[in-house]
Design an enzyme around this catalytic site. Structure first.
Site, PDB file in Angstrom:
ATOM      1  N   GLU A  52       0.812  -1.227   0.000  1.00 57.01           N
ATOM      2  CA  GLU A  52       0.000   0.000   0.000  1.00 57.01           C
ATOM      3  C   GLU A  52       0.840   1.270   0.000  1.00 57.01           C
ATOM      4  O   GLU A  52       0.541   2.226  -0.722  1.00 57.01           O
ATOM      5  CB  GLU A  52      -0.963   0.016   1.197  1.00 57.01           C
ATOM      6  N   HIS A  76      -9.233  -4.900  11.086  1.00 57.69           N
ATOM      7  CA  HIS A  76      -9.925  -4.763   9.799  1.00 57.69           C
ATOM      8  C   HIS A  76     -11.231  -3.985   9.906  1.00 57.69           C
ATOM      9  O   HIS A  76     -12.058  -4.057   9.008  1.00 57.69           O
ATOM     10  CB  HIS A  76     -10.226  -6.147   9.208  1.00 57.69           C
TER      11      HIS A  76
END
Lengths: 339, 325
Positions: free
Chosen positions: B60, B129
């Site tokens: 990322e 998450h």
């Protein structure tokens, strides 16, 4: 556009002198408290960026870390704009909003000036990606120090560049110290260039104190990239004469070590080469040096006399205008000024 | 108008913008050959090819930065995060590089980039998450943030984000990808401005300010409240930044009571800022304290019952409204 080998060496020597004299002035002005924040000097490393720039076209992309004064000057940013930036003035190359570590000059394809170690390396991959996407033969030069090679962003960018075969040259200016910590104490490899192998790219070591060696090696790599886009890695071994920043006395190094490198000074070396070959006289050199000193001196006067960025422009650069047709521009509504 | 899913709406927005502007491309993990982790990019690789729909490694920080660099030299990347919980790995790029560049360069480099993907808790994904990142990013000047709750808003806001000349975060809702809703016909260039809230239900007794996942909760709460003779107005912010303060103030000046239903955490959450703005601007219009319904201030537990206890819901919104009505 002039072919790289036709770039005038005497002219590049003049650029090296300008960088040196500019930074000597900057150092003096910093000590006189005319310059705020951090200020990292490049003195000693001049052959790396000038050698690289001598091998490029003016429209190739160039991006670097926070030790960036030389990169802007080598790319053609004026000493006036560079000094005014250090003084935080509106005439600075970043309007006085960036400071020493954030020099930008779009017209001269200088894309910063980035102060988070390693964080600009992915940006370089993106610039190279854009060149390839548009099928241009531009090359991106990405400079960083030996301190950057242990950051995640560096590794991720090299992997992406290797994977996507991006036309970018990662140039590690290895001055052997990441701030005050020596490479030996920070890096698992003996030779930084070996990082390249892990990302399937060509790696080269060059003597970063030797203008010609840097230029010639870069020219060769650039020619190969223009033919067929791919990344490359160059470790330029160099030395900074000053501390990491103005506030660092560099007590982690010995006087003997510094003297050893001073004897190998990149400016003295190119001067000697040119003199030996009959391309430069002592008078010419003295004249060039005098001009560099005058330009640096004049830049201080220019910076002192320049206006501050106006207070009422404080919010003008937070958001860009010019949203495309059909969308109402939301300028300033997110800034807290109106909303 | 026709009925399509939130997922299809996003897919149409991407396809239309990639078709319209050769500088727009989509990049992210599994967006191409896998057709997107949540199938938002379904069919785009076949239609536009591998030069414009680009799979990345799980990296990322690297590909967010790559997108920003490409934007510096004129491309308009759309970068997908598989979830905004993973955007935290790229936090430095999103916070330090994208929004600072314009100022640091004295106005020379704006960054026209869109970061998009699901944001906020889904269902039993645990603490790592389940991040609702809007309050983290809202603190950063230079970023814009929108939070579509309906298929129409998803399409219109994403298309606008791609055309904006600044870094824009499009925070989608994983739980809404299969939701259906009415969207303008294909061929209509649907653009919804950033910074424009919408009244999703008109009312007169209390304003429920909501966005993203809390929009359906607020609408359900309004139905319950109607049964108890409380007529709630549901105001969907749609964008967190720019914030449509005029719309908020208009609604509160009408109802004089406010419940803020937010999907993020309470401490320094979006509702804290909105509360401050309301009392600063129209203190005299308030007939009761401003109420906030947010997550509980704990890392998200995996256990389903505990997770439900942490999250905002319609019952909590009803209870908050009844305290002040």
């Amino acid at each position: 556009m002039p072919a790289p080998e036709q770039r005038d060496e005497v002219e590049m020597l003049a650029t090296m002198l300008l960088i040196r004299r500019f930074e000597e002035r900057a150092s003096q002005q910093y000590q006189a408290q005319k310059i705020g924040g951090f200020c990292h000097l490049y003195i000693g490393q001049e052959a790396v960026v000038t050698g690289a720039v001598a091998a490029t076209r003016p429209d190739d992309y160039l991006i670097t870390a926070y030790r960036d004064h030389a990169h802007a000057l080598a790319r053609g940013t004026s000493a006036d704009a560079c000094m005014a930036e250090l003084f935080g003035k509106a005439t600075g190359c970043s309007r006085g909003l960036g400071g020493s570590m954030h020099y930008f000059d779009k017209a001269n394809h200088m894309y910063g000036g980035h102060a988070i170690v390693g964080a600009h390396v992915p940006l370089a991959a993106g610039m190279a990606f854009a060149a390839k996407y548009r099928k241009e033969d531009r090359v991106t030069l990405c400079f960083f120090g030996d301190g950057a090679i242990n950051q995640g962003g560096f590794h991720e960018a090299l992997n992406l560049a290797g994977l996507f075969k991006l036309p970018v040259i990662f140039i590690c200016e290895n001055n052997f110290f990441a701030m005050g910590t020596s490479v030996k104490r920070s890096t698992s490899l003996e030779h930084i260039v070996d990082r390249a192998e892990g990302y399937d790219m060509r790696g080269e070591i060059v003597d970063g104190m030797n203008f010609r060696e840097v230029r010639d090696k870069l020219s060769e790599i650039i020619a190969s990239i223009r033919k067929d886009p791919h990344p490359a890695f160059v470790e330029a071994r160099t030395y900074r004469y000053r501390g990491h920043s103005m506030s660092d006395p560099a007590s982690y190094r010995t006087k003997e070590e510094l003297e050893k490198y001073r004897l190998d000074d990149p400016i003295t070396r190119l001067r000697a080469q040119l003199t030996r070959e009959g391309k430069l006289t002592n008078e010419q050199f003295d004249k060039m040096d005098k001009r560099a000193k005058e330009e640096a001196m004049a830049s201080v006067k220019f910076a002192e006399e320049s206006p501050e960025p106006p207070l009422d422009e404080l919010y003008d650069y937070t958001y860009a205008n010019g949203v495309e047709a059909g969308v109402s521009p939301a300028k300033k509504t997110a800034s807290g000024k109106k909303a | 108008m026709r009925e399509i899913t939130y997922r299809q709406a996003l897919n149409e927005a991407l396809a239309e913008e990639i078709e319209r502007d050769p500088n727009v491309f989509l990049m992210g993990e599994e967006v191409a050959e896998y057709n997107g982790a949540y199938k938002v990019s379904q069919g785009l690789l076949d239609r536009f090819g591998a030069e414009r729909i680009i799979d990345t490694p799980i990296s990322e920080n690297g590909f967010a930065g790559l997108g920003i660099g490409a934007a510096m030299v004129g491309l308009r990347p759309v970068v997908e995060f598989m979830t905004f919980s993973f955007s935290l790995v790229a936090f430095d790029q999103i916070v330090n590089n994208a929004p600072n560049m314009l100022t640091m360069s004295g106005g020379q480099f704006n960054i026209p980039i869109t970061f998009r993907g699901p944001n906020g808790p889904a269902h039993q994904l645990g603490a790592t998450h389940s991040h609702a990142t809007e309050c983290l990013f809202a603190n950063v000047p230079g970023l814009k943030i929108c939070t579509p709750a309906t298929p129409r808003d998803a399409k219109g806001l994403l298309k606008t984000a791609v055309r904006d000349n600044n870094p824009v975060l499009v925070l989608e809702c994983e739980l809404f990808y299969s939701h259906k809703g009415m969207v303008d016909d294909e061929g209509v260039d649907l653009l919804i401005p950033l910074g424009e809230a919408e009244i999703k239900r008109a009312g007169s007794d209390v304003t429920i300010i909501c966005y993203a996942q809390t929009v359906p909760m607020a609408l359900a709460a309004a139905e319950t409240l109607a049964g108890e003779k409380i007529n709630a107005e549901v105001l969907d912010l749609r964008s967190i930044k720019p914030l449509d303060l005029p719309a908020i103030l208009r609604s509160v000046a009408k109802t004089h009571r406010v419940v803020i239903a937010e999907q993020d955490r309470p401490f320094c959450g979006v509702g804290a800022e909105i509360s401050y703005r309301i009392q600063k601007e129209i203190f005299d219009e308030l007939d009761a304290p401003i109420m906030r319904v947010a997550q509980e201030d704990v890392p998200m537990p995996y256990n389903e019952r505990l997770e439900q206890a942490v999250l905002p819901n319609a019952e909590k919104i009803v209870a908050a409204a009844k305290k002040i009505c």
